[in-house]
Scaffold this motif. Sequence first.
Motif, short mmCIF file in Angstrom:
data_model
loop_
_atom_site.label_atom_id
_atom_site.label_comp_id
_atom_site.label_asym_id
_atom_site.label_seq_id
_atom_site.Cartn_x
_atom_site.Cartn_y
_atom_site.Cartn_z
N ALA A 253 -47.49 61.25 -61.29
CA ALA A 253 -47.99 60.03 -60.67
C ALA A 253 -48.98 60.16 -59.82
O ALA A 253 -50.01 59.36 -59.88
N GLU A 254 -49.47 61.44 -59.10
CA GLU A 254 -50.57 61.61 -58.55
C GLU A 254 -51.65 61.99 -59.52
O GLU A 254 -52.69 61.61 -59.46
N THR A 255 -51.54 62.81 -60.42
CA THR A 255 -52.60 63.25 -61.71
C THR A 255 -53.12 61.75 -62.23
O THR A 255 -54.37 61.78 -62.39
N LEU A 256 -52.33 60.89 -62.52
CA LEU A 256 -52.54 59.55 -63.36
C LEU A 256 -52.92 58.41 -62.44
O LEU A 256 -53.41 57.34 -62.76
N GLN A 257 -52.90 58.88 -60.92
CA GLN A 257 -53.18 57.75 -60.08
C GLN A 257 -52.36 56.37 -60.25
O GLN A 257 -52.81 55.46 -60.19
N LEU A 258 -50.99 56.88 -60.60
CA LEU A 258 -50.12 55.56 -60.83
C LEU A 258 -50.02 54.62 -59.89
O LEU A 258 -49.72 55.26 -58.70
N ASN A 259 -49.90 53.24 -60.01
CA ASN A 259 -49.17 52.50 -58.90
C ASN A 259 -47.68 52.52 -58.63
O ASN A 259 -47.51 52.16 -57.66
N GLU A 260 -47.20 52.91 -59.88
CA GLU A 260 -45.70 52.71 -59.92
C GLU A 260 -45.23 53.85 -61.12
O GLU A 260 -45.84 53.65 -62.09
N LEU A 261 -44.08 54.53 -60.71
CA LEU A 261 -43.50 55.45 -61.73
C LEU A 261 -42.16 54.87 -61.84
O LEU A 261 -41.31 55.12 -60.90
N LYS A 262 -41.67 54.44 -62.88
CA LYS A 262 -40.29 53.91 -63.22
C LYS A 262 -39.39 54.94 -63.73
O LYS A 262 -39.85 55.49 -64.81
N LEU A 263 -38.31 55.17 -63.09
CA LEU A 263 -37.33 56.06 -63.68
C LEU A 263 -36.21 55.10 -64.19
O LEU A 263 -35.62 54.50 -63.65
N ILE A 264 -36.08 55.45 -65.83
CA ILE A 264 -35.23 54.58 -66.42
C ILE A 264 -34.10 55.52 -67.10
O ILE A 264 -34.26 55.95 -68.09
N PRO A 265 -32.97 55.13 -66.45
CA PRO A 265 -31.87 55.99 -67.18
C PRO A 265 -31.35 55.52 -68.43
O PRO A 265 -31.33 54.31 -68.52
N SER A 266 -31.02 56.40 -69.12
CA SER A 266 -30.44 56.07 -70.55
C SER A 266 -29.08 55.72 -70.57
O SER A 266 -28.35 56.72 -70.09
N ALA A 267 -28.58 54.51 -71.02
CA ALA A 267 -27.16 54.21 -70.93
C ALA A 267 -26.45 54.71 -72.16
O ALA A 267 -25.48 55.39 -72.11
#
Length: 214
Positions: free
Chosen positions: A27-41
């Motif tokens: 997130a810091e390296t890419l300067q993301l506005n948001e990083l979504k964690l998406i659990p796999s069902a």
Amino acid sequence: MGQRIGILGGTFDPIHFGHLRAAVEVAETLQLNELKLIPSARPPHRDTPQVSAAQRLAMVRAATVGVSGLSVDDRELLRETPSWTIDTLESLRRELPAPTQLFLLLGWDAFCGLPEWQRWEELLNHCHLVVLQRPDADAEAPEVLRDLIAARSVTGPQLLDGPGGKIAFVWQTPLAISATQIRQLLASGRSARFLLPDSVLSYIHAHRLYRAPN
């Protein structure tokens, strides 16, 4: 400029500091506005997780409380089909403005397994691929991916421009932590503290997860 959004999927069975440290670094390296964690069902390429999707989602939510830039997305739990990444990307693209940059984070092993994924050739139509590399990774990419790397890779993540279509490789801090290791410790009655957030460990103990069968 559009938003820059990262996607990190996984079974998170359970989520641990290896996942979280990689997420924060990228997130810091890419300067993301948001990083979504998406659990796999219903992970199509892995064994069925040991605990329920709802419990894994709850642990991810507990782990990310107060962590700036990280969010939790439950869309794969709301589908009754296998958790195909291409479906997740398409659903995100339907919701987001066209200029939004999407970055799909993959470990090296997952990247090498891409040819087994559903409609994998279409992934780059929707996102950039950010491959997290560790110094101890020794597998060689299959030939079809070597061709893709030659055609689509850039020399650094700062060159990932546009909504998608490119591949970058990012080194991550190697943390020798695995969900398998944590499950084995808990099943044997040993401590898993300092391998995962205390909030997650408290949830595991409260719900008696990962215990050996009586």
